[in-house]
Design a protein around this motif. Structure first.
Motif, mmCIF file in Angstrom:
data_model
loop_
_atom_site.group_PDB
_atom_site.id
_atom_site.type_symbol
_atom_site.label_atom_id
_atom_site.label_comp_id
_atom_site.label_asym_id
_atom_site.label_seq_id
_atom_site.Cartn_x
_atom_site.Cartn_y
_atom_site.Cartn_z
ATOM 1 N N ASP A 53 0.824 -1.210 0.000
ATOM 2 C CA ASP A 53 0.000 0.000 0.000
ATOM 3 C C ASP A 53 0.859 1.262 0.000
ATOM 4 O O ASP A 53 0.563 2.225 -0.727
ATOM 5 C CB ASP A 53 -0.935 0.010 1.209
ATOM 6 N N GLU A 54 1.921 1.278 0.791
ATOM 7 C CA GLU A 54 2.814 2.443 0.809
ATOM 8 C C GLU A 54 3.514 2.637 -0.531
ATOM 9 O O GLU A 54 3.666 3.764 -1.002
ATOM 10 C CB GLU A 54 3.849 2.284 1.917
ATOM 11 N N LEU A 57 0.923 4.073 -2.944
ATOM 12 C CA LEU A 57 0.672 5.479 -2.636
ATOM 13 C C LEU A 57 1.815 6.370 -3.084
ATOM 14 O O LEU A 57 1.603 7.476 -3.592
ATOM 15 C CB LEU A 57 0.438 5.654 -1.138
ATOM 16 N N LYS A 58 3.054 5.888 -2.918
ATOM 17 C CA LYS A 58 4.203 6.675 -3.356
ATOM 18 C C LYS A 58 4.216 6.803 -4.884
ATOM 19 O O LYS A 58 4.490 7.881 -5.416
ATOM 20 C CB LYS A 58 5.504 6.017 -2.879
ATOM 21 N N ASP A 59 3.875 5.726 -5.598
ATOM 22 C CA ASP A 59 3.828 5.786 -7.062
ATOM 23 C C ASP A 59 2.730 6.736 -7.541
ATOM 24 O O ASP A 59 2.920 7.500 -8.492
ATOM 25 C CB ASP A 59 3.593 4.399 -7.652
ATOM 26 N N VAL A 60 1.584 6.696 -6.876
ATOM 27 C CA VAL A 60 0.470 7.551 -7.277
ATOM 28 C C VAL A 60 0.778 9.012 -6.973
ATOM 29 O O VAL A 60 0.454 9.907 -7.765
ATOM 30 C CB VAL A 60 -0.829 7.095 -6.571
ATOM 31 N N SER A 61 1.425 9.277 -5.838
ATOM 32 C CA SER A 61 1.704 10.666 -5.473
ATOM 33 C C SER A 61 2.784 11.282 -6.365
ATOM 34 O O SER A 61 2.797 12.489 -6.571
ATOM 35 C CB SER A 61 2.122 10.756 -4.006
ATOM 36 N N ASN A 62 3.669 10.461 -6.920
ATOM 37 C CA ASN A 62 4.714 10.974 -7.809
ATOM 38 C C ASN A 62 4.233 11.168 -9.240
ATOM 39 O O ASN A 62 4.869 11.865 -10.015
ATOM 40 C CB ASN A 62 5.926 10.034 -7.817
ATOM 41 N N LYS A 63 3.111 10.567 -9.590
ATOM 42 C CA LYS A 63 2.615 10.641 -10.955
ATOM 43 C C LYS A 63 1.681 11.838 -11.120
ATOM 44 O O LYS A 63 0.903 12.161 -10.216
ATOM 45 C CB LYS A 63 1.868 9.348 -11.303
ATOM 46 N N ASP A 64 1.753 12.492 -12.272
ATOM 47 C CA ASP A 64 0.869 13.622 -12.568
ATOM 48 C C ASP A 64 -0.479 13.074 -13.029
ATOM 49 O O ASP A 64 -0.566 12.368 -14.039
ATOM 50 C CB ASP A 64 1.496 14.506 -13.652
ATOM 51 N N CYS A 65 -1.520 13.387 -12.311
ATOM 52 C CA CYS A 65 -2.841 12.834 -12.599
ATOM 53 C C CYS A 65 -3.524 13.503 -13.784
ATOM 54 O O CYS A 65 -4.549 13.024 -14.263
ATOM 55 C CB CYS A 65 -3.733 12.951 -11.371
#
Length: 87
Positions: A53-54, A57-65
């Motif tokens: 999960d961490e 979350l780190k991959d999602v937070s680093n990616k531009d949505c």
């Protein structure tokens, strides 16, 4: 003579096999503990699910949505059935 031995072995197979399996298991367990270098099993502080999960979350937070793939290119559809994840 062989039919008598086979009938005896067939009838009492459980009584013969269970003690043999118990002795082999006991010897194997103790042999493994002797040859193992680290006596204590290392325990993880976080579970595998928490680490996953961490990481997500780190991959999602680093990616531009705001940057998304075009639906016309269909990059989300696998080219073969082997590329699909059906789990």
């Amino acid at each position: 003579m062989w039919p008598i031995i086979m009938a005896f072995a067939r009838s009492y197979a459980v009584y013969i096999a269970w003690p043999v399996a118990a002795v082999v298991g006991f010897v194997g367990y103790n042999f493994e503990s002797v040859i193992r270098k680290d006596k204590n099993t290392p325990w993880k502080v976080k579970s595998i699910q928490e680490e996953r999960d961490e990481r997500i979350l780190k991959d999602v937070s680093n990616k531009d949505c705001t940057e998304v793939d075009s639906l016309k290119e269909k990059r989300f559809v696998p080219k073969t059935i082997l590329g699909r994840n059906d789990s």
